[in-house]
Write an enzyme that holds these catalytic residues in place. Sequence first.
Site, short mmCIF file in Angstrom:
data_model
loop_
_atom_site.label_atom_id
_atom_site.label_comp_id
_atom_site.label_asym_id
_atom_site.label_seq_id
_atom_site.Cartn_x
_atom_site.Cartn_y
_atom_site.Cartn_z
N HIS A 195 8.93 71.55 67.34
CA HIS A 195 8.39 71.48 65.86
C HIS A 195 7.09 71.91 65.61
O HIS A 195 6.47 71.16 64.87
CB HIS A 195 8.32 69.92 65.51
CG HIS A 195 9.73 69.28 65.77
ND1 HIS A 195 10.77 69.16 64.78
CD2 HIS A 195 10.61 68.82 67.02
CE1 HIS A 195 11.91 68.67 65.19
NE2 HIS A 195 11.89 68.36 66.61
N SER A 325 -6.81 96.91 60.14
CA SER A 325 -7.32 96.66 58.93
C SER A 325 -8.36 97.92 58.29
O SER A 325 -8.77 98.45 59.21
CB SER A 325 -8.30 95.42 58.74
OG SER A 325 -8.95 95.23 57.68
#
Length: 472
Positions: A195, A325
């Site tokens: 989870h 980037s």
Amino acid sequence: MSPHENPSVETRTESDTFGPIEVPAHRYWGAQTQRSIQNFKIGTERQPAPLVHALGIVKQAAALVNKDLGGLDPKIADAIAESAAEVVAGKHDDEFPLVVWQTGSGTQSNMNANEVIASLANERLGGKRGGKSPVHPNDHCNRGQSSNDTFPTAMHIAVAREVQERLLPALSHLHTALDAKAKEFESIVKIGRTHLQDATPVSLGQEFSGYAAQVALGGARIAATLPGVLALAQGGTAVGTGLNAHPEFAERFAAKVAELTGLPFTSAENKFEALATHDALVFLQGALTALASGLFKIANDIRLLGSGPRSGLGELSLPENEPGSSIMPGKVNPTQCEALTMVCAQVVGNGTTVSFAGSQGHFELNVFKPVIANAVLQSVRILADASVSFTDNCVVGIKANTDRISDLMSRSLMLVTALAPSIGYDKAAEIAKTAHKNGTTLKEEALRLGYVTDEEFERVVRPETMLAPSAE
């Protein structure tokens, strides 16, 4: 391009039942291919090369079988077979310009193959490029065949070859790399997560063993779909009855294709099913979609475990392959993971396309064949290519950041689970909650609350002993 769109192209006149039409003189295709070029100016997706090559296999096998059955003059049959073999080898790929978005039976692509192969055969026999003599596209290249059984047969041949020769080896390559990492990382104990929250410990090797098993099982599921794909529709002709085909043609044809490809192709038991449905390919695409689901999970886990380098989980270091980037200097991104997950997204979308298209078998013929073939073949190809790329440019270079793994492990509250069998769930939960609230360690709170001694805590709360079932 139509010759009418480029007046400088020299043309010759070809004809079909609709009359004469101008065809580029240097091309091997004929009238029906040219009409398709002019009538279906839709998109840029051409029939996939594996499908074109498979049509060559169909024409080669059919010519040889028809010769053996006495239905074709040996010279014509051999010229067709030799010309078709060149198509199979990819020597004439630029002679197959037709787009996916055409008739749903693939008739124009079948005729594209008939026309090109007949034209090549005519040159072999001393005739001219194009025309219908001595080799006729329909009477000779298409003898005992219909587009309705030829195109689905080519679909199955193309898909089976691509799965067997491209996808399954790629998955084996990926599995080998993941399995090697599982062994390399087997002694590194880390915190597990469920989870997206901390859970009990696992070894990094165990985590990677799950990935390796997922790939192996995905490949096995795909292989399990192949018997249906290896059953061929050829011999059903127009509606499944076999009209205009020799009674022995279907079985002999399948045997010849098996001989030519080295794959165990058989004649479909029921030709009506083989023409009207594509359940075998829907089934295969389902297995491809399941594989995509699994590969998405693996790539996603790896990029999350490698997130950072300073503000993420940072348990793994992924290979740095290129700048990430255009504005942030020094940034490097998990590009192989991103490429693989995009491939998986496309394959899941293809699953929807194939499932819907597979339902469109109206009466005796499914008429969504080209889009099914294109989607399944694309799924196979990009899954194979992405698996190899992900293996070679990411998986083999993954490194474990053991200091970061140890630090995160030592701070996990879920290690308290090891105490639950001896002190009970409620007391163990109290220790964890109190430690979280106070910013203290599990050991500090366990001793303060008086639930265990120092010696008991050290004996029980040992991550390396929490990786397998225990009788204690």
